[in-house]
Design a protein around this motif. Structure first.
Motif, mmCIF file in Angstrom:
data_model
loop_
_atom_site.group_PDB
_atom_site.id
_atom_site.type_symbol
_atom_site.label_atom_id
_atom_site.label_comp_id
_atom_site.label_asym_id
_atom_site.label_seq_id
_atom_site.Cartn_x
_atom_site.Cartn_y
_atom_site.Cartn_z
ATOM 1 N N VAL A 1 0.730 -1.186 -0.002
ATOM 2 C CA VAL A 1 -0.006 -0.079 0.021
ATOM 3 C C VAL A 1 0.809 1.232 -0.105
ATOM 4 O O VAL A 1 1.740 1.392 0.742
ATOM 5 N N GLU A 2 0.914 2.025 -0.926
ATOM 6 C CA GLU A 2 1.380 3.532 -1.117
ATOM 7 C C GLU A 2 0.788 4.309 -0.453
ATOM 8 O O GLU A 2 -0.391 4.601 -0.763
ATOM 9 N N ILE A 3 1.548 4.972 0.622
ATOM 10 C CA ILE A 3 0.937 6.091 1.312
ATOM 11 C C ILE A 3 1.078 7.499 0.499
ATOM 12 O O ILE A 3 2.540 7.880 0.569
ATOM 13 N N LYS A 4 0.338 8.241 -0.107
ATOM 14 C CA LYS A 4 0.842 9.377 -0.949
ATOM 15 C C LYS A 4 0.553 10.750 0.027
ATOM 16 O O LYS A 4 -0.258 10.762 0.586
ATOM 17 N N VAL A 5 1.582 11.533 -0.314
ATOM 18 C CA VAL A 5 1.479 12.921 0.241
ATOM 19 C C VAL A 5 0.758 13.893 -0.634
ATOM 20 O O VAL A 5 1.133 14.244 -1.740
ATOM 21 N N PRO A 6 -0.519 14.498 -0.179
ATOM 22 C CA PRO A 6 -1.191 15.403 -1.286
ATOM 23 C C PRO A 6 -0.302 16.794 -1.409
ATOM 24 O O PRO A 6 0.617 17.121 -0.734
ATOM 25 N N GLU A 7 -0.537 16.931 -2.675
ATOM 26 C CA GLU A 7 0.315 18.394 -3.207
ATOM 27 C C GLU A 7 -0.265 19.540 -2.214
ATOM 28 O O GLU A 7 0.460 20.205 -1.648
ATOM 29 N N ASN A 8 -1.582 19.626 -2.151
ATOM 30 C CA ASN A 8 -2.248 20.980 -1.410
ATOM 31 C C ASN A 8 -2.467 20.409 0.070
ATOM 32 O O ASN A 8 -3.316 19.350 0.298
ATOM 33 N N CYS A 9 -1.741 20.752 0.936
ATOM 34 C CA CYS A 9 -1.850 20.464 2.469
ATOM 35 C C CYS A 9 -2.998 21.508 3.338
ATOM 36 O O CYS A 9 -3.109 21.189 4.344
ATOM 37 N N ALA A 10 -3.502 22.468 2.566
ATOM 38 C CA ALA A 10 -4.323 23.623 3.236
ATOM 39 C C ALA A 10 -5.584 22.767 3.830
ATOM 40 O O ALA A 10 -6.112 21.826 3.173
ATOM 41 N N PRO A 11 -5.695 22.687 5.143
ATOM 42 C CA PRO A 11 -5.433 24.110 5.896
ATOM 43 C C PRO A 11 -4.389 23.768 6.747
ATOM 44 O O PRO A 11 -4.321 24.604 7.953
ATOM 45 N N TYR A 12 -3.621 22.712 6.646
ATOM 46 C CA TYR A 12 -2.595 22.289 7.631
ATOM 47 C C TYR A 12 -1.418 23.396 7.272
ATOM 48 O O TYR A 12 -1.181 23.460 5.828
ATOM 49 N N ALA A 13 -0.541 23.591 8.042
ATOM 50 C CA ALA A 13 0.495 24.442 7.716
ATOM 51 C C ALA A 13 1.534 23.961 6.877
ATOM 52 O O ALA A 13 2.323 24.484 5.945
ATOM 53 N N THR A 14 1.931 22.660 7.114
ATOM 54 C CA THR A 14 2.950 21.895 6.462
ATOM 55 C C THR A 14 2.412 20.575 6.190
ATOM 56 O O THR A 14 1.668 19.921 6.629
ATOM 57 N N LYS A 15 3.250 19.947 5.024
ATOM 58 C CA LYS A 15 2.738 18.419 4.859
ATOM 59 C C LYS A 15 3.061 17.373 5.975
ATOM 60 O O LYS A 15 2.294 16.637 6.129
ATOM 61 N N GLU A 16 4.253 17.947 6.751
ATOM 62 C CA GLU A 16 4.562 17.054 7.786
ATOM 63 C C GLU A 16 3.435 16.915 8.904
ATOM 64 O O GLU A 16 3.083 15.945 9.503
ATOM 65 N N HIS A 17 2.942 18.274 8.925
ATOM 66 C CA HIS A 17 1.760 18.294 10.018
ATOM 67 C C HIS A 17 0.477 17.661 9.573
ATOM 68 O O HIS A 17 -0.186 17.033 10.440
ATOM 69 N N LEU A 18 0.444 17.576 8.219
ATOM 70 C CA LEU A 18 -1.014 17.000 7.886
ATOM 71 C C LEU A 18 -0.663 15.344 7.978
ATOM 72 O O LEU A 18 -1.603 14.772 8.640
ATOM 73 N N MET A 19 0.578 14.906 7.496
ATOM 74 C CA MET A 19 0.532 13.563 7.819
ATOM 75 C C MET A 19 0.420 13.070 8.978
ATOM 76 O O MET A 19 0.088 12.040 9.438
ATOM 77 N N LEU A 20 1.222 13.820 10.256
ATOM 78 C CA LEU A 20 1.276 13.518 11.611
ATOM 79 C C LEU A 20 -0.770 13.611 11.931
ATOM 80 O O LEU A 20 -1.034 12.682 12.931
ATOM 81 N N GLU A 21 -1.232 14.467 11.561
ATOM 82 C CA GLU A 21 -2.602 14.356 11.813
ATOM 83 C C GLU A 21 -3.474 13.217 11.238
ATOM 84 O O GLU A 21 -4.337 12.664 12.013
ATOM 85 N N TYR A 22 -2.947 12.496 10.550
ATOM 86 C CA TYR A 22 -3.496 11.308 9.840
ATOM 87 C C TYR A 22 -2.967 10.170 10.085
ATOM 88 O O TYR A 22 -3.173 8.914 9.877
ATOM 89 N N GLY A 23 -1.904 10.209 11.403
ATOM 90 C CA GLY A 23 -1.383 9.024 11.961
ATOM 91 C C GLY A 23 -0.345 8.391 11.187
ATOM 92 O O GLY A 23 -0.315 7.178 11.213
ATOM 93 N N VAL A 24 0.431 9.225 10.374
ATOM 94 C CA VAL A 24 1.427 8.657 9.428
ATOM 95 C C VAL A 24 2.683 9.515 9.631
ATOM 96 O O VAL A 24 2.718 10.572 9.946
ATOM 97 N N LEU A 25 4.047 8.644 10.015
ATOM 98 C CA LEU A 25 5.123 9.430 10.332
ATOM 99 C C LEU A 25 5.626 10.247 8.973
ATOM 100 O O LEU A 25 5.229 9.932 7.949
ATOM 101 N N PRO A 26 6.303 11.261 9.212
ATOM 102 C CA PRO A 26 6.511 12.307 7.874
ATOM 103 C C PRO A 26 7.256 11.573 6.809
ATOM 104 O O PRO A 26 7.157 11.915 5.763
ATOM 105 N N ASP A 27 8.215 10.486 7.341
ATOM 106 C CA ASP A 27 9.152 10.134 6.381
ATOM 107 C C ASP A 27 8.370 8.821 5.966
ATOM 108 O O ASP A 27 8.962 7.925 4.973
ATOM 109 N N LEU A 28 7.296 8.433 6.216
ATOM 110 C CA LEU A 28 6.287 7.293 5.895
ATOM 111 C C LEU A 28 6.750 5.877 5.985
ATOM 112 O O LEU A 28 6.379 4.965 5.444
ATOM 113 N N SER A 29 7.628 5.923 7.138
ATOM 114 C CA SER A 29 8.319 4.633 7.740
ATOM 115 C C SER A 29 7.341 3.840 8.429
ATOM 116 O O SER A 29 7.661 2.666 8.802
ATOM 117 N N GLY A 30 6.283 4.269 9.118
ATOM 118 C CA GLY A 30 5.496 3.842 10.093
ATOM 119 C C GLY A 30 4.265 4.610 10.198
ATOM 120 O O GLY A 30 3.992 5.912 9.750
#
Length: 546
Positions: A424-453
């Protein structure tokens, strides 16, 4: 022996006996032989090209009173007003009288059979009567549409033998004894002494037909001053006393109950509810369906309620999904689809068909329900047009996905981590609004920023569990959708109603949106997570990603 059959297409024979007024409500039964002869002549004059002499010889051959085989019948009537004073052309419409149009109701498939027992027609007359019968379109008044047929003499015994529940009506001879189940009825017949030399085309000095069979009723009343035509006679016929009694017919229907699992409604309102109220509309629809089915007896239904008789929540997911949808993409709910994998029996179908309006708490405007149809999910020609039930490889959130369990953390408040699935590929969206950064978005969705876990029982983890639980294939990719779009405007999932009135709140009220891609086409509905039976966690095909 010669026989004619008259089959009435409309199941009605309209006719008033000679000498009776239409408003007496007395029907002519059996049909008078005099009327049969007049119908033969009228059809010849209008539709059949034949010599007058041949028609006259045919009529003379049929002067004998026939025997009638009458099907089961009842009497009915209609009432209507007609103009009375037709002499006053200016005010005739102001004068009206009530008319009783009495008729004999017969089965459409059961003909009246008329048999002349002592008549044998030559080939010329037989050919002529067949031609006339083919062109005879009604018998009696014009409402009595019929099909006339000549029954061949060789087939007549077998035809009469197959008649079921028929009554025989025949002339009463002097030596006959009337049975207790019979009555006598006078029927107008032709006198066998009709002058054979009188032509059917011959007119008198006033331009009226001279032949007795062609004299108009108005001439009889105004000039001849008689109710009955010259050269006619009333013949006493026997008739069954209960010939007009309704027959009791019982039918045993052996059929298999047909279940459906999709019921489709169109929503109609002065102001349709916004998509953010999907949970509210679905919950009200559920309450309406349960109330309509239960009625005054408050019958319980696990199919509509999702609970057993003891009030325990069903875990099989075979009960109803209430799926509101916005199919013209204007931000307003315009359709409601009810889908039950276990199907709706006939009692549920009847109840759901009675649903006309949504009613319940805090509805700002009345929402009417228009039933569009009921069918099986396998009816692809129908269901493929329904957005929640169509087929696609890529699906996106229409309403927010809500967690069913708390995300797992340690006593120190740190995530409990699990690895991401290899396939399963975890994709990072291009537009992360209303979150400040993509890292913040991925953490909100329960995924580590480096997609390792990812977090155990975090949003992505629970989504994968929900997909597996409902039997869908494992997705090839998952992409968080931080906001939804309406008419070109991005809005947060937090604007959706996520709590049912008076019901237990979900473990976490945070809403999430996803885009799911599968290795093969998946057929809807796709509804996952908390409240998936009540309008939350609904996914729709993502046509832009196909």
């Amino acid at each position: 022996m010669f026989a004619l059959s008259f089959q009435f297409f409309a199941g009605k024979y309209h006719s008033t006996p000679w000498g009776r007024h239409v408003n007496e409500g007395v029907p002519e039964w059996p049909p008078s032989p005099w009327r049969i002869l007049r119908a033969i002549i009228a059809t010849w004059k209008l539709k059949v090209d034949a010599e007058e002499k041949d028609v006259r010889n045919l009529i003379l051959s049929l002067l004998e009173p026939p025997v009638f085989y009458l099907p089961p019948a009842t009497v009915g009537h209609t009432r209507h007003y007609m103009p009375w004073d037709k002499g006053d052309k200016k005010n005739w419409h102001a004068s009206k009288t009530l008319i009783f149009d009495t008729f004999v109701a017969v089965p459409r498939e059961s003909p009246v059979i008329t048999v002349w027992e002592n008549v044998s027609l030559d080939d010329r007359s037989l050919k002529l009567i067949k031609q006339i019968a083919e062109n005879l379109s009604y018998f009696g008044r014009v409402e009595s549409w019929c099909k006339a047929e000549v029954i061949e003499e060789g087939k007549l015994p077998s035809v009469l033998k197959e008649l079921d529940s028929y009554f025989v009506s025949k002339p009463l001879a002097e030596e006959d004894v009337l049975s207790s189940s019979e009555e006598i009825v006078n029927v107008l017949c032709a006198n066998e002494g009709i002058d054979p030399k009188i032509s059917l085309d011959e007119l008198d000095k006033k331009g009226n037909n001279k032949h007795p069979l062609l004299i108009r009723t108005s001439i009889l009343r105004t000039q001849i001053k008689n109710l009955y035509p010259p050269m006619s006679r009333l013949v006493q016929y026997t008739r069954s006393l209960d010939c007009f009694e309704p027959s009791k017919i019982s039918h045993v229907v052996d059929r298999k109950e047909k279940k459906v699992n999709v019921v489709r409604f169109l929503l109609d309102s002065n102001a349709l509810p916004p998509v953010t109220e999907s949970l509210k509309i679905a919950d009200i629809a559920r309450n309406t369906a349960i109330s309509t089915y239960g009625g005054k007896s408050h019958k319980k239904t696990s199919v509509l309620s999702g609970k057993d008789d003891d009030g325990n929540i069903l875990l099989s997911n075979m009960h109803t999904f209430y799926l509101p949808s916005d199919e013209d993409r204007d931000g307003k709910l315009d359709h409601l689809t009810l889908y039950a994998p276990g199907g709706y029996d006939e009692a549920h179908q009847l109840a759901l068909a009675k649903m006309k309006k949504l009613y319940g708490y805090n509805l700002k405007n009345d929402v009417n329900l228009l039933l569009l149809g009921m069918f099986d999910l396998d009816q692809w020609s129908e269901t493929r047009k329904i957005i929640p039930l169509s087929s696609s490889r890529t699906w996106k959130s229409f309403t927010p996905y809500i967690l069913t369990r708390h995300p797992k953390v340690t006593r120190a408040g740190q995530w409990k981590i699990q690895g991401t699935p290899k396939n399963v590929e975890i994709k990072v969206p291009e537009n992360c609004a209303p979150y400040a950064t993509k890292e913040h978005l991925m953490l909100e969705y329960g995924v580590l920023p480096d997609l390792s876990g990812m977090q155990i029982d975090g949003p992505v983890s629970q989504l994968l569990f929900s997909i597996d639980r409902v039997g869908l294939p494992q997705p090839s990719s998952i992409e968080p959708i931080p906001a939804y779009e309406i008419n070109g405007t991005m809005r947060q999932w937090l604007t959706f109603k996520r709590y049912r009135r008076g019901k237990q709140s979900p473990p976490s009220g945070n809403p999430y949106g996803f885009r799911l891609s599968f290795p093969e086409e998946v057929k809807g509905p796709v509804a996952l997570g908390h409240g998936c039976h009540y309008g939350l966690g609904i996914f729709v095909p993502d046509n832009e990603s196909r």
